[in-house]
Design an enzyme around this catalytic site. Structure first.
Site, PDB file in Angstrom:
ATOM      1  N   LYS A  11       0.819  -1.215   0.000  1.00  0.00           N
ATOM      2  CA  LYS A  11       0.000   0.000   0.000  1.00  0.00           C
ATOM      3  C   LYS A  11       0.860   1.275   0.000  1.00  0.00           C
ATOM      4  CE  LYS A  11      -3.917  -2.293   2.302  1.00  0.00           C
ATOM      5  NZ  LYS A  11      -4.924  -2.211   3.404  1.00  0.00           N
ATOM      6  N   TYR A  51     -12.709  -1.651  -3.209  1.00  0.00           N
ATOM      7  CA  TYR A  51     -13.147  -1.756  -1.816  1.00  0.00           C
ATOM      8  C   TYR A  51     -14.659  -1.544  -1.687  1.00  0.00           C
ATOM      9  CZ  TYR A  51      -8.393  -2.037   0.109  1.00  0.00           C
ATOM     10  OH  TYR A  51      -7.120  -2.447   0.456  1.00  0.00           O
ATOM     11  N   ASN A 114      -1.957   0.240   6.795  1.00  0.00           N
ATOM     12  CA  ASN A 114      -1.431  -1.022   7.303  1.00  0.00           C
ATOM     13  C   ASN A 114      -0.578  -1.803   6.311  1.00  0.00           C
ATOM     14  OD1 ASN A 114      -3.521  -1.845   5.733  1.00  0.00           O
ATOM     15  ND2 ASN A 114      -4.699  -2.814   7.356  1.00  0.00           N
ATOM     16  N   HIS A 117      -2.156  -5.413   1.578  1.00  0.00           N
ATOM     17  CA  HIS A 117      -3.458  -6.059   1.433  1.00  0.00           C
ATOM     18  C   HIS A 117      -3.231  -7.534   1.180  1.00  0.00           C
ATOM     19  CE1 HIS A 117      -7.426  -7.098  -0.144  1.00  0.00           C
ATOM     20  NE2 HIS A 117      -6.791  -7.702  -1.126  1.00  0.00           N
ATOM     21  N   GLU A 128      -9.961 -10.175  -7.394  1.00  0.00           N
ATOM     22  CA  GLU A 128      -9.014  -9.076  -7.228  1.00  0.00           C
ATOM     23  C   GLU A 128      -7.850  -9.184  -8.220  1.00  0.00           C
ATOM     24  OE1 GLU A 128     -10.101  -8.671  -2.488  1.00  0.00           O
ATOM     25  OE2 GLU A 128      -8.101  -9.362  -3.052  1.00  0.00           O
TER      26      GLU A 128
HETATM   27  P1  ATP Z   1      -7.089  -5.796   3.467  1.00  0.00           P
HETATM   28  O1  ATP Z   1      -8.433  -6.107   2.842  1.00  0.00           O
HETATM   29  O2  ATP Z   1      -6.528  -4.470   3.013  1.00  0.00           O
HETATM   30  O3  ATP Z   1      -6.120  -6.923   3.311  1.00  0.00           O
HETATM   31  P2  ATP Z   1      -8.082  -6.615   6.013  1.00  0.00           P
HETATM   32  O4  ATP Z   1      -8.749  -7.711   5.251  1.00  0.00           O
HETATM   33  O5  ATP Z   1      -7.163  -7.007   7.113  1.00  0.00           O
HETATM   34  O6  ATP Z   1      -7.297  -5.649   5.043  1.00  0.00           O
HETATM   35  P3  ATP Z   1     -10.609  -5.226   6.005  1.00  0.00           P
HETATM   36  O7  ATP Z   1     -11.605  -5.393   7.089  1.00  0.00           O
HETATM   37  O8  ATP Z   1     -10.833  -5.915   4.699  1.00  0.00           O
HETATM   38  O9  ATP Z   1      -9.180  -5.631   6.601  1.00  0.00           O
HETATM   39  O10 ATP Z   1     -10.431  -3.655   5.767  1.00  0.00           O
HETATM   40  C1  ATP Z   1      -9.878  -3.181   4.553  1.00  0.00           C
HETATM   41  C2  ATP Z   1      -8.967  -2.023   4.851  1.00  0.00           C
HETATM   42  O11 ATP Z   1      -9.731  -0.936   5.332  1.00  0.00           O
HETATM   43  C3  ATP Z   1      -7.938  -2.287   5.955  1.00  0.00           C
HETATM   44  O12 ATP Z   1      -6.797  -2.968   5.510  1.00  0.00           O
HETATM   45  C4  ATP Z   1      -7.604  -0.868   6.383  1.00  0.00           C
HETATM   46  O13 ATP Z   1      -6.715  -0.241   5.446  1.00  0.00           O
HETATM   47  C5  ATP Z   1      -8.976  -0.198   6.296  1.00  0.00           C
HETATM   48  N1  ATP Z   1      -9.656  -0.260   7.579  1.00  0.00           N
HETATM   49  C6  ATP Z   1     -10.259  -1.333   8.148  1.00  0.00           C
HETATM   50  N2  ATP Z   1     -10.780  -1.026   9.338  1.00  0.00           N
HETATM   51  C7  ATP Z   1     -10.514   0.286   9.543  1.00  0.00           C
HETATM   52  C8  ATP Z   1     -10.794   1.218  10.594  1.00  0.00           C
HETATM   53  N3  ATP Z   1     -11.466   0.842  11.682  1.00  0.00           N
HETATM   54  N4  ATP Z   1     -10.345   2.480  10.452  1.00  0.00           N
HETATM   55  C9  ATP Z   1      -9.667   2.878   9.341  1.00  0.00           C
HETATM   56  N5  ATP Z   1      -9.381   2.047   8.309  1.00  0.00           N
HETATM   57  C10 ATP Z   1      -9.783   0.774   8.407  1.00  0.00           C
HETATM   58 MG    MG Z   2      -9.925  -7.375   3.534  1.00  0.00          MG
END
Ligand code: ATP
Ligand code: MG
Length: 139
Positions: A11, A51, A114, A117, A128
């Site tokens: 990211k 997303y 974070n 992804h 994806e």
């Molecule tokens: P990713 O899909 O990016 O691998 P993930 O599966 O661990 O991450 P998801 O629940 O799919 O988490 O959330 C997608 C992304 O949205 C997260 O990686 C983060 O960048 C963002 N995100 C998730 N929760 C929060 C939050 N509470 N506040 C801000 N951003 C968030």
């Molecule tokens: Mg996710």
């Protein structure tokens, strides 16, 4: 795409902070083979589509803003049990909760920013991967 593949993005935060090489080293060391890869930047429309599942969440605007603010590395990775093993390698969404040695523990700065992804299912890995790569770009 078959069940032994997953999709990842390094990211914008991790790219800005100079962690592309270190993250790719971790991915290689964990036994993933790179079958597609590009350095690119998401448009607002791309990020909103990618997303879309989170469109009703309160952080959606922030997420789109973040994911479009600079370049990313996107890739398709191959390994037995790719989706689950890659989620283990990257660690919990919130780096404060991520296990020691995981990519997010090492390189993420917050739950929003974070570092990486990882697809959450074989079905989403296929969707994806196809969103980011044409068939002729996948080896
Ligand atoms: P990713 O899909 O990016 O691998 P993930 O599966 O661990 O991450 P998801 O629940 O799919 O988490 O959330 C997608 C992304 O949205 C997260 O990686 C983060 O960048 C963002 N995100 C998730 N929760 C929060 C939050 N509470 N506040 C801000 N951003 C968030
Ligand atoms: Mg996710």
């Amino acid at each position: 795409m078959t069940g032994n593949r997953t999709f990842t993005m390094i990211k914008p935060d991790a790219v800005e902070n100079g962690h592309i090489g270190a993250i790719l080293d971790k991915i290689n060391a964990a036994g993933f083979k790179i079958v597609a890869m590009k350095y690119t930047q998401l448009s607002k429309r791309d990020a909103e589509a990618f997303y879309a599942i989170h469109s009703e969440r309160p952080f959606f605007g922030e997420l789109v803003e973040f994911m479009t603010r600079g370049p990313i590395v996107s890739a398709i990775l191959e390994k037995d049990n790719a989706v689950e093993d890659f989620r283990a390698l990257i660690g919990a969404t919130n780096p404060a909760e991520a296990a020691e040695g995981t990519i997010r523990k090492l390189y993420a700065t917050s739950i929003g920013e974070n570092a990486v992804h990882g697809s959450d299912s074989d079905e989403n890995a296929a969707i994806e991967g196809a969103f980011h790569f044409a068939g002729r770009e996948i080896f």
